[in-house]
Design a protein around this motif. Structure first.
Motif, PDB file in Angstrom:
ATOM      1  N   PHE A  91      -0.167  -5.606   8.049  1.00 27.82           N
ATOM      2  CA  PHE A  91      -0.828  -6.880   7.739  1.00 27.82           C
ATOM      3  C   PHE A  91      -0.151  -8.047   8.465  1.00 27.82           C
ATOM      4  CE2 PHE A  91      -3.838  -5.940   4.302  1.00 27.82           C
ATOM      5  CZ  PHE A  91      -3.545  -4.602   4.117  1.00 27.82           C
ATOM      6  N   ASP A 123       0.846  -1.197   0.000  1.00 25.83           N
ATOM      7  CA  ASP A 123       0.000   0.000   0.000  1.00 25.83           C
ATOM      8  C   ASP A 123       0.875   1.238   0.000  1.00 25.83           C
ATOM      9  OD1 ASP A 123      -2.323  -1.359   0.027  1.00 25.83           O
ATOM     10  OD2 ASP A 123      -2.684  -1.191   2.181  1.00 25.83           O
ATOM     11  N   ILE A 124       0.434   2.272  -0.716  1.00 22.43           N
ATOM     12  CA  ILE A 124       1.177   3.533  -0.710  1.00 22.43           C
ATOM     13  C   ILE A 124       1.077   4.160   0.671  1.00 22.43           C
ATOM     14  CG2 ILE A 124       1.236   5.867  -1.686  1.00 22.43           C
ATOM     15  CD1 ILE A 124       0.127   4.619  -4.275  1.00 22.43           C
ATOM     16  N   TRP A 125      -0.124   4.139   1.202  1.00 22.48           N
ATOM     17  CA  TRP A 125      -0.370   4.683   2.540  1.00 22.48           C
ATOM     18  C   TRP A 125      -0.266   3.524   3.522  1.00 22.48           C
ATOM     19  CZ3 TRP A 125      -5.351   5.067   5.505  1.00 22.48           C
ATOM     20  CH2 TRP A 125      -5.255   5.985   6.550  1.00 22.48           C
ATOM     21  N   GLU A 136      -9.473  -3.662  -4.989  1.00 22.93           N
ATOM     22  CA  GLU A 136      -9.147  -3.425  -3.577  1.00 22.93           C
ATOM     23  C   GLU A 136     -10.124  -4.118  -2.640  1.00 22.93           C
ATOM     24  OE1 GLU A 136      -6.673  -1.959  -2.146  1.00 22.93           O
ATOM     25  OE2 GLU A 136      -5.670  -0.998  -3.817  1.00 22.93           O
ATOM     26  N   ASP A 184     -12.394  -7.337  -1.166  1.00 23.60           N
ATOM     27  CA  ASP A 184     -12.178  -8.768  -1.041  1.00 23.60           C
ATOM     28  C   ASP A 184     -13.370  -9.568  -1.553  1.00 23.60           C
ATOM     29  OD1 ASP A 184     -10.467 -10.894  -0.222  1.00 23.60           O
ATOM     30  OD2 ASP A 184     -11.905 -11.289   1.366  1.00 23.60           O
ATOM     31  N   GLN A 186      -8.839  -5.238   6.885  1.00 23.21           N
ATOM     32  CA  GLN A 186      -8.683  -5.314   5.436  1.00 23.21           C
ATOM     33  C   GLN A 186      -8.144  -6.693   5.071  1.00 23.21           C
ATOM     34  OE1 GLN A 186      -6.317  -2.095   3.997  1.00 23.21           O
ATOM     35  NE2 GLN A 186      -7.800  -0.579   4.651  1.00 23.21           N
ATOM     36  N   ALA A 187      -8.387  -7.082   3.826  1.00 22.09           N
ATOM     37  CA  ALA A 187      -7.909  -8.391   3.379  1.00 22.09           C
ATOM     38  C   ALA A 187      -6.971  -8.196   2.205  1.00 22.09           C
ATOM     39  CB  ALA A 187      -9.089  -9.247   2.959  1.00 22.09           C
ATOM     40  N   ASN A 210      -5.572   6.492  -2.167  1.00 26.18           N
ATOM     41  CA  ASN A 210      -4.521   5.909  -1.326  1.00 26.18           C
ATOM     42  C   ASN A 210      -5.043   5.543   0.056  1.00 26.18           C
ATOM     43  OD1 ASN A 210      -2.738   6.220  -3.375  1.00 26.18           O
ATOM     44  ND2 ASN A 210      -1.844   8.118  -2.627  1.00 26.18           N
ATOM     45  N   HIS A 211      -5.979   6.347   0.553  1.00 25.49           N
ATOM     46  CA  HIS A 211      -6.528   6.093   1.890  1.00 25.49           C
ATOM     47  C   HIS A 211      -7.709   5.125   1.858  1.00 25.49           C
ATOM     48  CE1 HIS A 211      -4.770   9.781   4.124  1.00 25.49           C
ATOM     49  NE2 HIS A 211      -3.898   9.193   3.355  1.00 25.49           N
ATOM     50  N   LYS A 212      -8.019   4.606   0.674  1.00 25.61           N
ATOM     51  CA  LYS A 212      -9.121   3.657   0.496  1.00 25.61           C
ATOM     52  C   LYS A 212     -10.448   4.249   0.987  1.00 25.61           C
ATOM     53  CE  LYS A 212      -5.969  -0.188   0.766  1.00 25.61           C
ATOM     54  NZ  LYS A 212      -5.665  -1.517   1.180  1.00 25.61           N
ATOM     55  N   TYR A 224       0.901   9.210   8.959  1.00 19.83           N
ATOM     56  CA  TYR A 224       0.337   9.360   7.621  1.00 19.83           C
ATOM     57  C   TYR A 224       1.015   8.412   6.635  1.00 19.83           C
ATOM     58  CZ  TYR A 224      -1.195  11.384   3.271  1.00 19.83           C
ATOM     59  OH  TYR A 224      -1.737  11.546   2.034  1.00 19.83           O
TER      60      TYR A 224
END
Lengths: 555, 472
Positions: free
Chosen positions: A235, A228-230, B128, B130, A269-270, B89-91, A442
């Motif tokens: 995980f 991820d960029i952010w 992004e 699932d 998140q997955a 980026n922050h989804k 951030y």
């Protein structure tokens, strides 16, 4: 939530405030004394002391009646200047807002977020220019029209004038805000699609501290970055010893719902490294651990509901479903057996599917206590906007005492914009730990270093000579001089950085409500109150001082 | 002027205003809908197709937004782009969707903005998530978004092509294809009550056939305006390719889809299920063959006959068709060098578009024996899963038919898909024999192919076993 709420550091902030205000006051007093001596010669210290005495006298002989009269006058004047016309713009905006918020197919949580954010942002951005203009033009206009001269020859004191102005504009601003807030609340309730209305709630979470175990079961600061960029979320790998461990405090029977369940809500998140079984989401498992006795009870498998989050109702009576050979078949009471005497509960989270990953950050798992009605959080957020309005008024009135209307408007506008947009960047340049911590959060890093490349002169030098920030500068007197000047400039920037108000707290209130949470008192409302109060005193004193030394007859 | 009274000055101003209004009214007079009506500006707008309504549907909200920004559209668009990037980026998908809408309100005729954001929603945002239904939701969002782009920019071939790509390859070729294709006519969102999302699929057609329609529209638009995506000869192949993809998808997914559609919520007895299986197989056998026949027609008689003007070498432009008879080559090439050059150009373009492969495949698949071979293999695989003796019969039937096809089209020996299917038939037959404890005889159909391609058999076996496990 996309941010990690931390309690406002009250004592630390107060001490810093004392330091900044004390330093600034000392600088002003010393400069004034030198200016007085330079102007009147040897009598300077006496004149200075007399002035100081008179100022203290003014401070102790304030008249609430006179202040209120001035505030009343200010309110009438603002109404005469058609400040309430802002309602027309507000009404037009809300009449056509539906055109721009038409994604009714989105999940209810997203719709709530979009509507609430729109309303609170619209209120902020409509009211701020109005109060900014009012606050910055009042006193300069009085001076231009010489009505100020009439007022200050009356028993009203300059200090009362400044406070009266601030009070009057505050009253105007808060009245407008209250009307907008109520209309906005009604609009959300009316416009929001029926399917999303159930999401208009204020969750009250108990958040825990998060630690990790790596795939070998060793403690680690963070999980794996899956690209991820952010990197806010970390995980953990499935079917290994990797765990995300939350420790909650203040857990007891009072956190259970009416049916005696513990509500655990997550926003995991997955991430799949292979397709796996596409008919279902990735499995994860909670294990409840008593931090005192180390008793462990694994809970049944759950699937990730990515993007929406899921609330798991954990029955108070837990049946140990077993963790390989440790099955004992006993029943446990989640409060009596799993919570320590001092109210701590540990929840371990594991990803079950091999080769798949589960992502999380600290705010992604919390104990959900009884929800509050939506208006509760909404009006708290409106109150935070109100505090921001007060702050802008204090600054505007204060600035308008020593410069003319257009300049005061421009200056206050710049302060607001820079505080909103560039304060964090300045914080990284001066190496403020809070700004660095925020930048680290951030970017998802554990820590963030102060910006490299030196100050202004050093940066210019590096650009001209194509030197990257890590290259050592050549030793010599020119480098020493350059760095000395830069240090002075960075210290000045530090002072500016400290003087600029932190508007983040005010914007954060919006994020809480838009994400369906109550606005936390300790990390947001308290911070907004403290920031506003911190500027009230200095702004009043600055305004008073400026009016006192200013030639009021000059236009 | 200073000697004039205030009233006189006002009259002078009024006179000047009226004077200036005359040319403005004359130049800017609106048109009444008839040709060459209206002022000069209006006529020019009509002539050059520059009117907002000529480009596509009007968007009052976007126009209102642009007016309210007082010329700061560029600044606002930049800020929104930065916000959209951060939200991605922050989804923060909900906010991203709204920001995307705001961007296109500011830049409604900037085709690349539609393309970029449509792709972002359908491919990046969808990936992004699932859960497959969530992924499908964002594919739909991307598709709907691009269709709105087409409404605003009717003349753009690019946007129509991108819509076709969502309906075609995105739904039909992604990892989730078997789910997406079902969701296309049975949306997972409960609000559609097991029907399709009418905003995305308002017909009962297959996704590839909807894609074919969009690609055809893109081709029609391309006849009038230039496309900017790829070489023209590839761009124009997509309607025919969609028909071929449709035929291939019928074989790959058709049985399960059709069977489940027929069963619905009913509970079938074993006999009923068996009868239905046979009926569906028979129905699809002919339907698939017909789809291939039409595909062949589209590929060779429509796409193959299109005239392309191509720059074969720098500065050398030749006119060619992908399907060119010898006498046509001679008449277009004129000189021996020209003929040789043209022949090379046709050959290269055929290679570039994989033209010959698709022609041979469509030709071969249109044969009743090939269709029979495929469906016999399908039946063999299904029966093998049930460990039924019919598996052996179907496998042997399939092997014989594949061998016959191979004799007729020997070039298929180098075609991966065909080889894989033929070898799968032998594999199923072998696996069944192993199950029965029998040894394969010395001679059997496709033996030479089986022996020659032994290196890839383990991989085919792995794939067959995986497909058997994930047979949903």
């Amino acid at each position: 939530m996309n941010f990690d709420p931390v309690p406002f550091p009250l004592l630390q902030s107060f001490l810093l405030w004392l330091l900044v205000v004390g330093s600034a006051t000392c600088i002003v007093l010393v400069v004034s004394l030198i200016a007085t001596i330079a102007t009147v010669g040897a009598r300077g210290p006496v004149v200075f002391a007399n002035e100081l005495g008179a100022m203290v006298g003014d401070l102790v002989s304030l008249s609430p009646r006179r202040i209120f009269a001035l505030a009343q006058l200010t309110f009438r004047e603002a109404v005469r200047r058609k400040a309430l016309m802002v309602f027309v713009v507000f009404a037009i905006l809300f009449m056509f807002a539906g055109w721009f918020l038409s994604s009714s197919n989105l999940a209810p949580e997203f719709q709530v977020k979009v509507y609430v954010s729109f309303v609170l942002r619209a209120i902020s951005w409509l009211i701020l220019p109005v109060v900014l203009l009012l606050a910055c033009w009042g006193i300069p206009e009085d001076i231009r029209l010489r009505s100020m001269h009439t007022v200050v020859t009356k028993p009203a004191r300059r200090l009362e004038l400044v406070i009266g102005r601030m009070l009057g504009y505050s009253f105007v601003g808060l009245t407008v805000l209250a009307v907008m807030g109520v209309v906005g609340w009604g609009w959300i309730n009316r416009q929001l699609p029926e399917s999303a209305k159930s999401q208009l709630i204020c969750r009250q979470p108990i958040r825990g501290e998060l630690t990790f175990l790596d795939r070998e079961g060793n403690p680690t600061k963070e999980g794996i970055n899956v690209g991820d960029i952010w990197m806010f979320h970390s995980f953990i790998e499935g079917a290994t010893k990797a765990r995300a461990i939350w420790t909650f405090e203040g857990v007891g029977p009072h956190v259970l719902d009416n049916e005696g369940n513990l509500l655990l809500e997550n926003r995991f998140q997955a991430f799949r490294s292979h397709k796996g079984d596409m008919r279902r989401s990735i499995y994860f498992q909670y294990t409840f651990v008593n931090p005192e006795t180390n008793a462990r009870v694994p809970y049944q498998l759950k699937t990730v509901d990515e993007g929406r989050g899921r609330t798991d109702r954990i029955n108070r009576t837990l049946l140990n479903i077993g963790e390989s050979s440790k099955t004992d078949g006993k029943k446990y009471d989640i409060i009596d057996d799993m919570v320590s005497k001092d109210g701590r509960l540990t929840v371990e989270v594991a990803c079950v599917d091999p080769g798949q990953y589960l992502g999380m950050a600290r705010p992604d798992l919390f104990v959900r206590t009884a929800d509050l009605p939506f208006y509760y959080g909404y009006f708290k957020a409106v109150a935070c906007i109100g505090l921001m309005v007060l702050l802008v008024i204090f600054m505007g009135v204060s600035v308008s005492t020593f410069v003319k209307g257009p300049v005061a408007t421009f200056l206050t506008f710049c302060v607001v914009i820079v505080s909103y947009g560039a304060r964090d960047f300045m914080g990284r340049i001066v190496g403020d730990p809070i700004a660095l911590q925020k930048a680290a959060q951030y970017s998802g890093l554990q820590e963030m270093k102060k910006l490299e490349g030196g100050g202004v002169l050093e940066s210019i030098y590096r650009i001209l000579w194509h030197m990257n920030p890590t290259t050592e500068l050549p030793a010599g007197p020119s480098t020493t001089i350059m760095q000395f000047i830069d240090t002075g400039l960075v210290n000045f920037l530090w002072l500016v950085y400290r003087i600029l108000p932190n508007f983040d707290y005010f914007s954060e209130s919006l994020l809480y409500v838009a994400n369906g949470f109550d606005v936390r008192f300790d990390s947001c409302v308290l911070a907004c109150i403290m920031v506003t109060l911190a500027y009230f005193g200095p702004c009043v004193l600055l305004g008073y001082f400026a009016l006192r030394v200013r030639e009021l007859e000059a236009k | 002027m200073n000697n004039l009274t205030s009233q006189q000055r006002k009259f002078v101003y009024l006179g000047a205003i009226l004077l200036l209004l005359i040319p403005i009214i004359w130049l800017g007079m609106p048109a009444d809908g008839t040709p060459n009506s209206g002022g000069m500006i209006s006529r020019l707008r009509q002539e050059l197709d520059l009117g907002e309504s000529d480009l596509g549907d009007l968007d009052p909200s976007g126009a209102a937004m642009n007016l309210a920004l007082l010329g700061l559209r560029g600044v606002a668009a930049n800020i929104l782009w930065m916000q959209a990037d951060e939200q991605k980026n922050h989804k923060d998908w909900g906010e991203l969707r709204v920001t995307t809408d705001s961007i296109i309100r500011l830049q409604p005729h900037y085709v690349k903005v539609w393309e970029y954001n449509g792709w972002n929603l359908a491919y990046n945002v969808s990936a992004e998530w699932d859960a497959v239904p969530d992924r499908y939701f964002w594919v739909k969002e991307g598709g709907k978004f691009l269709q709105r782009g087409v409404e605003r920019n009717r003349r753009s071939p690019d946007l129509k092509w991108h819509v076709g790509r969502i309906y075609g390859p995105k739904i039909g070729l992604s990892d989730e294809a078997r789910f997406f294709r079902r969701f296309f006519y049975q949306d997972p969102d409960p609000q559609y009550d097991k029907g399709p999302d009418p905003e995305f699929n308002n017909s009962s057609e297959d996704n590839y056939l909807v894609a074919k329609r969009w690609f055809q529209e893109a081709n029609d638009a391309e006849s009038k305006a230039r496309q900017t995506i790829m070489d023209r000869s590839i761009f124009r192949s997509y309607p025919a390719r969609s028909q071929l993809d449709y035929a291939a998808a019928l074989y790959k997914f058709g049985f399960k889809e059709e069977y489940d559609r027929e069963v619905g919520d009913r509970k079938l007895t074993d006999e009923e299920a068996k009868a239905l299986e046979i009926r569906v197989r028979e129905k699809l056998k002919e339907q698939t063959r017909q789809a291939w026949v039409l595909g062949l027609d589209d590929w060779t008689k429509r796409y193959g006959q299109e005239l392309f003007s191509v720059e074969y070498l720098p500065g050398i432009i030749v006119q060619m068709r992908l399907e060119m008879a010898e006498d046509e080559l001679r008449s277009l090439g004129k000189t021996p060098e020209g003929i040789a050059q043209l022949r090379r150009a046709v050959d290269q373009y055929q290679k570039m578009n994989n033209y010959r492969y698709w022609r041979t495949r469509a030709l071969c698949e249109s044969e009743p024996e090939t269709a029979e071979a495929h469906w016999a293999l399908f039946a063999a695989s299904e029966e093998y899963r049930k460990q039924s003796p019919a598996a052996r019969t179907f496998a042997e039937q399939s092997m014989a038919l594949f061998e016959k096809t191979l004799e007729k089209y020997p070039e298929l020996k180098d075609e991966d898909n065909f080889v894989e299917e033929a070898l799968t038939a032998v594999l199923v037959w072998n696996l069944y024999l192993r199950l029965e404890g029998e040894k394969p005889p010395e001679m059997f159909p496709l033996k030479s192919l089986w022996d020659e391609k032994q290196a890839i058999v383990p991989e085919i076996e792995r794939r067959f076993e995986r497909d058997s496990r994930t047979n949903y």
